[in-house]
Design a protein around this motif. Structure first.
Motif, PDB file in Angstrom:
ATOM      1  N   UNK A  49     -16.853  -4.109 -11.047  1.00 36.54           N
ATOM      2  CA  UNK A  49     -16.294  -3.826 -12.490  1.00 36.54           C
ATOM      3  C   UNK A  49     -14.946  -3.325 -12.455  1.00 36.54           C
ATOM      4  N   UNK A  50     -14.395  -2.890 -11.275  1.00 42.06           N
ATOM      5  CA  UNK A  50     -12.981  -2.148 -11.167  1.00 42.06           C
ATOM      6  C   UNK A  50     -12.476  -2.824  -9.535  1.00 42.06           C
ATOM      7  N   UNK A  51     -11.128  -3.163  -9.716  1.00 42.10           N
ATOM      8  CA  UNK A  51     -10.506  -3.524  -8.250  1.00 42.10           C
ATOM      9  C   UNK A  51      -9.368  -2.676  -8.152  1.00 42.10           C
ATOM     10  N   UNK A  52      -9.324  -1.559  -7.008  1.00 39.27           N
ATOM     11  CA  UNK A  52      -8.050  -0.726  -6.675  1.00 39.27           C
ATOM     12  C   UNK A  52      -7.635  -1.027  -5.475  1.00 39.27           C
ATOM     13  N   UNK A  53      -6.326  -1.602  -5.390  1.00 42.41           N
ATOM     14  CA  UNK A  53      -5.438  -2.010  -4.332  1.00 42.41           C
ATOM     15  C   UNK A  53      -4.510  -0.948  -3.928  1.00 42.41           C
ATOM     16  N   UNK A  54      -4.575  -0.596  -2.659  1.00 43.11           N
ATOM     17  CA  UNK A  54      -3.406   0.185  -2.147  1.00 43.11           C
ATOM     18  C   UNK A  54      -2.178  -0.469  -1.975  1.00 43.11           C
ATOM     19  N   UNK A  55      -0.901  -0.366  -2.775  1.00 42.41           N
ATOM     20  CA  UNK A  55       0.206  -0.890  -2.458  1.00 42.41           C
ATOM     21  C   UNK A  55       1.128   0.143  -1.963  1.00 42.41           C
ATOM     22  N   UNK A  56       2.422  -0.105  -2.401  1.00 40.70           N
ATOM     23  CA  UNK A  56       3.556   0.779  -1.608  1.00 40.70           C
ATOM     24  C   UNK A  56       4.639   0.739  -2.305  1.00 40.70           C
ATOM     25  N   UNK A  57       5.504   2.186  -1.785  1.00 45.30           N
ATOM     26  CA  UNK A  57       6.933   2.196  -2.493  1.00 45.30           C
ATOM     27  C   UNK A  57       7.728   0.894  -2.093  1.00 45.30           C
ATOM     28  N   UNK A  58       7.404   0.259  -1.108  1.00 41.76           N
ATOM     29  CA  UNK A  58       8.151  -0.776  -0.583  1.00 41.76           C
ATOM     30  C   UNK A  58       8.232  -2.046  -1.565  1.00 41.76           C
TER      31      UNK A  58
END
Length: 310
Positions: free
Chosen positions: A100-109
């Motif tokens: 129902x929901x997808x959470x990706x850890x991204x970056x300041x880069x």
């Protein structure tokens, strides 16, 4: 595939892809403490924390992912190890109808091209406008290391294009703290201060925003229970300079002295920046998350990393 699972308040079914170290394992601990049912998917190189269900698969292998997931469905997927648009494209296909929901850890880069003296906002890198090139050599480690920020930018863009599920990308500031910090960056400062070796910084050395390892785990746990979509910046209040970081490290190195050496070009020490890496965290604040101040947790973070917490 159509999801048949009815939404429940608790416990939630949460899949964490990766997450066996650093703030990922802290997130898992918070989820378990909240009573969530946690499944961890990785390549099997290390066992997940007790209390979780363990699935083993290569996330780059679409058939392997489909096979190991079977008919499982999740309330939330937290993807800790999505580094390329190819991986995002596979995930978008595999998890359509499974979450129902997808959470990706991204970056300041992802903001590596936004050279500004103002703190960057999420809108400064709008995922739908980012070009995607799946033909680049994303499977080559040397290329991936050199294009880390670009890989994350394009991964976000893939999720944003014809989204198969509600998704969000947590753009994480530089993380500090913990006795399990595997980066070795603060330890490098300590070694140089101990031996009197200079710490090389740019002639114009900009500050940056940071986040405490426990705080980013808190943030991800909070984000699991929210319904916002798109990118969101995660950074503590305030900025830190290389000098402030080194002075905090020097406090734990008896007799050590901080020596800086400026360089107009070439390689510089960790956490030394020729451009401003500051993130605006106001979107997360408006949505209800309370950040700490970097200067208040810095001393503890350094002590933890150097193994000097009583």
């Amino acid at each position: 595939m159509v999801m048949e699972k009815e939404r429940g308040v608790s416990p939630r079914e949460v899949l964490v892809i990766g997450g066996n170290r650093y703030f990922g394992k802290r997130l898992i601990a918070r989820l378990l403490a909240a009573g969530d049912r946690v499944t961890v998917l990785n390549r099997g190189s290390s066992a997940p924390p007790p209390g979780t269900t363990h699935l083993t698969a290569d996330r780059d292998d679409e058939n392997s992912l489909n096979s190991v997931l079977g008919s499982r469905v999740f309330d939330v997927v937290v993807d800790q190890v999505c580094y390329t648009p190819r991986q995002a494209a596979i995930a978008r296909r595999v998890f359509a109808g499974r979450t129902r929901r997808y959470l990706m850890t991204s970056t300041v880069e992802v903001y590596e091209y936004e050279d500004t003296i103002a703190r960057v906002r999420e809108t400064d890198v709008d995922p739908p406008s980012v070009p995607v090139d799946l033909q680049l050599p994303w499977n080559e480690l040397e290329f991936l290391d050199a294009h880390y920020g670009e890989g994350k930018r394009q991964a976000e863009a893939v999720f944003a294009a014809e989204p198969a599920f509600p998704w969000a990308a947590v753009r994480v500031a530089h993380v500090l703290g913990g006795d399990d910090d595997f980066t070795g960056r603060l330890a490098d400062f300590a070694d140089r201060i101990r031996t009197g070796e200079p710490i090389v910084v740019p002639t114009v050395n900009h500050p940056a925003t940071y986040i405490y390892v426990e705080e980013i785990a808190d943030f991800l746990f909070w984000a699991v229970g929210q319904d916002f979509t798109g990118p969101i910046n995660a950074a503590s209040h305030g900025t830190l300079t290389t000098r402030q970081l080194c002075e905090a490290v020097a406090a734990h190195v008896p007799g050590g002295e901080v020596v800086f050496q400026e360089a107009e070009v070439g390689e510089v020490s960790p956490f030394s920046f020729r451009r401003f890496y500051g993130m605006d965290n106001s979107r997360a604040v408006r949505l209800g998350f309370t950040f700490g101040n970097a200067r208040q947790w810095l001393g503890r973070a350094v002590a933890e990393t150097l193994g000097q917490v009583n």
